[in-house]
Scaffold this motif. Sequence first.
Motif, PDB file in Angstrom:
ATOM      1  N   PRO A   1       4.902   6.414   9.926  1.00 16.31           N
ATOM      2  CA  PRO A   1       5.401   5.040  10.066  1.00 16.31           C
ATOM      3  C   PRO A   1       4.514   4.040   9.326  1.00 16.31           C
ATOM      4  O   PRO A   1       5.014   3.084   8.752  1.00 16.31           O
ATOM      5  N   ARG A   2       3.209   4.264   9.344  1.00 12.95           N
ATOM      6  CA  ARG A   2       2.312   3.341   8.639  1.00 12.95           C
ATOM      7  C   ARG A   2       2.708   3.250   7.154  1.00 12.95           C
ATOM      8  O   ARG A   2       2.812   2.148   6.596  1.00 12.95           O
ATOM      9  N   GLN A   3       2.968   4.402   6.559  1.00 10.99           N
ATOM     10  CA  GLN A   3       3.359   4.396   5.135  1.00 10.99           C
ATOM     11  C   GLN A   3       4.673   3.663   4.929  1.00 10.99           C
ATOM     12  O   GLN A   3       4.851   2.925   3.969  1.00 10.99           O
ATOM     13  N   VAL A   4       5.613   3.889   5.846  1.00  8.06           N
ATOM     14  CA  VAL A   4       6.934   3.274   5.703  1.00  8.06           C
ATOM     15  C   VAL A   4       6.817   1.757   5.778  1.00  8.06           C
ATOM     16  O   VAL A   4       7.345   1.019   4.942  1.00  8.06           O
ATOM     17  N   VAL A   5       6.085   1.278   6.779  1.00  4.72           N
ATOM     18  CA  VAL A   5       5.929  -0.168   6.973  1.00  4.72           C
ATOM     19  C   VAL A   5       5.255  -0.788   5.755  1.00  4.72           C
ATOM     20  O   VAL A   5       5.710  -1.801   5.211  1.00  4.72           O
TER      21      VAL A   5
END
Lengths: 275, 422, 304, 559
Positions: free
Chosen positions: D213-217
């Motif tokens: 999720p960190r990468q997506v955000v």
Amino acid sequence: MSAPAAVFELRLRALPRFRVDLAGVTPLALGALGEAEAGRVAIRHGNEALALGELFEIRRRPANAPALHFEGDLSRFDRLAWEMEDGEIRVDGPVGHYAAARLRGGLVAVAGDAGGFAACEMAGGELAVAGSVGDFAAAALPGSMDGMRGGTLVVRGDAGARFADRMRRGTAFVFGNAGDFFASRLVAGTIALGGRCGAHPGWAMRRGTLVFAGETPAVPATFVETGHDLRVIWTLLARDLARAGGPFTALPDRRVRRFAGDIAVDGKGEWLLPE
Amino acid sequence: MTASPTPTDAPPLPWTCPFCALLCDGVALARGETLELRGSDCPKARQALAQQPADTAAATPTIDGRAASLDEALDAAARLLAGATLPLFAGLATDVAGIRSLYALASARDAILDHLLGDAIMASVRPLQDRGVYYTTLAEVRTRADLIVCFGTRPAERYPEFFRRIAPGEPRRREIVFVGTDTDPAAAGPDTELEAVPFAGDAFDTLALLNALAADRALAAPPPGPLAGLAARLQAARYAVIVWEPGASGAQGALVGEAINRLVGTLNARTRAASLALGGSQGGYTANQVVTWLSGLPLRTGLFRDGLRHDPWALATARVLAGRNADLLLWVSSFDPSATPPAADLPTIILGHAAMPPVAGAPQVFIPVATPGIGAAGHLFRLDGGVVVPLVQARDDGLPTVAAIAGAIAQRLAAPASGAGS
Amino acid sequence: MEINGIAIDDTFAEAFPMKATRLVVTAHNETWAMHAAVAATGFATSVIACGCEAGIERHLDAAETPDGRPGVALLMFSMSGKELAKQVERRVGQCVLTCPTTAVYAGLADGEPIALGRNLRFFGDGWQISKMIGGVRYWRVPVMDGEFVAQETTPVVKAVGGGNLLILARDTDAALAAAEAAVATMRAVPGVILPFPGGVVRSGSKVGSRYKALPASTNEAFCPALTGLAAKTSLTPEVRCVMEIVIDGLTEADVTTATRAGMQAILERGAAAGVVRLSAGNYGGKLGPFHFHLRRIIAPEAAS
Amino acid sequence: MSTLRLRGGRLYDPAHGIDGEVCDLGVRDGRIVALHENEPVDREHDVSGMIVMAGGIDLHSHIGGGKVNLARLLLPEDHRPAPRTDNPLELASCGACTPGTLATGYRYAEMGYTAAFEPAMALSNARHAHMEMGDTPILDHGAYVMLGNDELLLEMLAEGGDPALVRDYVGWAINAARAMGVKVVNPGGISAFKFNQRKLDVDEPHVQHRVTPRQVVHALARALTELAVPHPLHIHASNLGVAGNIASTLATIDALEGLRGHLTHVQFHSYGTEGPHKFSSAALALVEAVNAHPNVSIDVGQIIFGQTVTASGDTMTQIRNAALGSPRKWVGADIECDAGCGLVPFRYRDQSYVNALQWVIGLEIFLLANDPWRVVLTTDHPNGGPFTSYPHLIRLLMDKSFRDEQLARLHPEVAAHAALREIRRELTLYEIAIMTRAAPARLLGLADRGHLGVGAAADIAVYREDADREYMFRTPEYVFKDGELVARQGRIVATPVGGTHFVEPGFDGAIEQRIARYAEHHHALDFRNAAIGRDELCTCANGGQLLVTPCAVHGTNGT
């Protein structure tokens, strides 16, 4: 009842052109009114409001308990006794759909047949139909999680399909035959059937009791016979059901087999099959 | 894209087929004397295209069977509507714009709304209303389903391109199981295994058993082997999709849907699964979606003067007509000329397909309308619910849209002279 | 006052309000109903340390019970509805639910409901089934011999506890014989129980004690061992043995009827049978509002 | 040409620092203009003593699209009874927690709102969403397209996430869906659930794509920055509703690395694990982080007690919530390899410890945050409660004694221990005007909305002063939309079609090949139909105005 009670006799003048919605016409609502005032009570006919007096000759007489007596063919009149809380309504002929739907108390007696959804979501009181009822009697309105949730329904004739669909509480009797999907998705409550039933009785029933006093239906694969000693609960139940008379009179004298199901769902319901 | 006539040697028009709810949009139309499908041999599309009249100029409005001008017909329709107190708007086989426009008219005239496939639509809506559903869409099925169970349906019979539309885009093993029918060769494909599992009893008995087996409930008698095997494979699948057809599931089809979604719910507790209900052709899901968002309630709702009432049972077209609980029928059918209004001894306004045969009987106004995707552009909802597919105009056949006709009637009713409304 | 040579003290039995319920326990046969009833009413002599006072009211024929099986009516009395509810749950849970073939029902029609099967149902671990029959809810709990059926609630009524009768006799034999005769007739009275063993208690008590921890202690005024020693004695030297019959009843009238029946049984036997006097325990009117005047009970006209 | 003057009102126009100044307001042809005091006008309303604000703007309200309509289908019983109003201008429409679009428009306009934004438009459902919004009368509208669970983006990120590629894809998607911005819902989690992953923390890899999720955000926030889309990434963070989720919320803020981000319905993401129920308010921690990160804005998602339905794309969360729902039915869906859908009816009860605390947490966030320009008033309609409860919510924020009365009715443990009891702050009309108009307009990049300056669209709400703020905000005296009187004392008097707000960020068209190739192998719609053209948007949106908000850097060369 603090208000002075009255009996209204309502004699149908002629069959209405469209279906008529009788919601709101209850013994308590009319009780405080005079004859002329009662005649001005608005009811819905098709899309239009109509005065009760245009459809019925109305006579009022004082009485100990509030009541309405309808005379005539009310098969185009829906929602008789809708959400009625108390009092008595008698109809000497047939009635339309949703008779005694969401009934909370009091007595509704229909001498003829009742249409679809009779006693649907009924919560208390009693509906007694001398004739037959249509589909979805004692069932739920679309989207509601529970159908009939209290009170007593007595059908002396036959019942249509989906009788007591999603019924949750209360007691229902069908003296005659029932249609397909008798007691489908039953949540709880007790239903006694005097005749035979159509396909898939007890389909996906979760809890509750079906008593087949008449013809013994074939037991589906998702019901399991429980061979335990049932005499205590059967005596309690059979004695109570027997008071309805007719095909149920001899129940206390009959031995009973029990099947539990529908295990396709919760599986805490039961079929009681008297021998 | 309104040019007409189109020379036969013009390149085929990228087209979206409106004739079933799959709304295939990877196809094209060759436009000459007749309209010919390219990129697919879908029999349903071909038949529907063959029914399109070559010359729509011959399709004129009629009043009580006599040819009339559009203005006359609109006047007559407005008069009929103005004189009605309890109209039934049924058929409703049109596109988004058509329903939007009809809704305003229905609201003004306090009408009841139902679709010609109302029974099937309600069979898909009721499970949702009663218990909820877990569903999937074509791209998900195409990309991820490793077990597809066609329950009581051979989808290609009514949705000929179904298996082509869910064929994986890259090599992937999958099983397609037909429960209660023979396998359908249309489902065959590379890496695809087909199997038929017979019903144990009927559809309801079978679903009851599958639900019990999927929940690991002990049964009194051993279930049929193929069914037990299917239950085990459903439990083992990475993404199982159960396809069913509300319109082909009988009078209590809603209960089939509920049982299928219970099965899906049981499976989803441990693995992944979803259902897919095939339906919604003839603008069925479109009508239901649009009416639902505008009114807050689905089809079979009466926009009655004293309130809106949704009643999937009492407000079914057949029941309303049989009970004579309407005094006017407005019938809309713009895709299929054979979808004629039901017999009703009522004044009838028909917004119909240009090739619709004359209907004998009551006083009536017939106005031929464009078929969305043929004579007009438009939008329809695909069978998986949330995808709206744009339709292109294939040719300009001079026919008005349902939206235009409903709008014109509404205008006449609103005009003070018409005496309508109140 | 003296009848058949037996003196009747001009005193009253002082009783206090209690909460009571009646349970009907049925079983496959009378034996098993009785086993359950005996156990459920065991160790229930006094609220001082038992939590409740309980006893068997009477046997019930199959025709008299809700499920058509032989049964037993029990009465249970406590100082509060809350305590009674606790006792009912414990005793029915341990002694009736456990006992082969039993079922349990409320034996009263009206009153404040307390849980009967309502909490016992959880023994079913999710398999219990509720059933409404004729407006009454029952719980059906699967157990090894089938299912245990228990009515959901039982009504609690205001009742009377601590009615008593003191039998002052010449010797032990005479006291016991008189007490037994009285108990036999009193037990036929509906609505009452005599909670002590055999219906008789020999440790009549007064309120309080010289020891702080004890709420009650021996009633020295009626102890023949203390005649002439204790400052306050109610005995004359010819009294060598005293027995007490304690009566709990659903109503004041029930206690009166039972008291009268007991007195009559003793009086009919006459002084020759060894009873000297009949008396009763009172606390000067401080303990309770119910006063059962012995003389008025046995001869209403004479006393009034 | 038509002119209008509102004479003598007290203006609250935070965009211009105007805090209750008495002055006239002029309107010509739907725009606010400076009129000479004596200039004759077509219409004049004496609004002396009344409070004048720009029309309300709801930047997060589920008003249209597939899941809202499914919610309507799911709860027909919530729509009973359904009386019609006596107003012939209103078409038949009903509903309580998810009203029909018609009723939605009428009810919003009646309380002085003139725009609302659908926060969760699935790319595959964009036409439908625009249609519903177009059928929501009076209100202007727009939507954020959901990205971050679309298999194609996850695939790109799994390949290394070339920022240019991601930027162009995001630019394409915004244009294709005719969106006002981008929302990410449970970043990667909806997709992960499709692969039977039941939980996804901010730094936990997606079971299939191995993306976190960190990468997506971060990738989406960066793409929006590069595309110069005015509205920051709209973030429905991981672990919605889970006790202790403040950790993942703070980690999500951290993932932005200073890039702009809007955390939506933060109330549902501000939970600790303290106390006997292992569920506690983390409002303070959330607010401290927001105060410390000027790149972050929030909307609250206040809950309101009563029946509602939660509508979310977050299937991973909703399948968990389904067991808590009431009534016990729910809808879930896996959608077109780009989204999910989960609807669970809820009845928030003041006697439920968890619900009572949720109520408290929302109010604590409102009242502790120190910069109202970064806090927007929402109930996340219908998730926390229906939008019709805004006047009630405003009173809770403006009236400490009213708030205390309500607080006293809650679950006793919450009523006795909530930090909210000690918060004395009462929001001012000026602050309410920021949170309901000026701030949302600024966060959306709407230069000519949410304020009363010359040149602004004449979307105006005029309230009759009343100490009961709930009553006051429920029934404005006048509501104008583009200068047209649309509601008068709670009665609709005109029903214009609202306009559609969207942005048209530029991007490199070469990306379309990649998307088309993906679509050919995975999608069920011909790529030719993947994007909505301007004309088609106009048709979908029912003929309303197309309102393009410029993207500062790249301009609007579009596709």
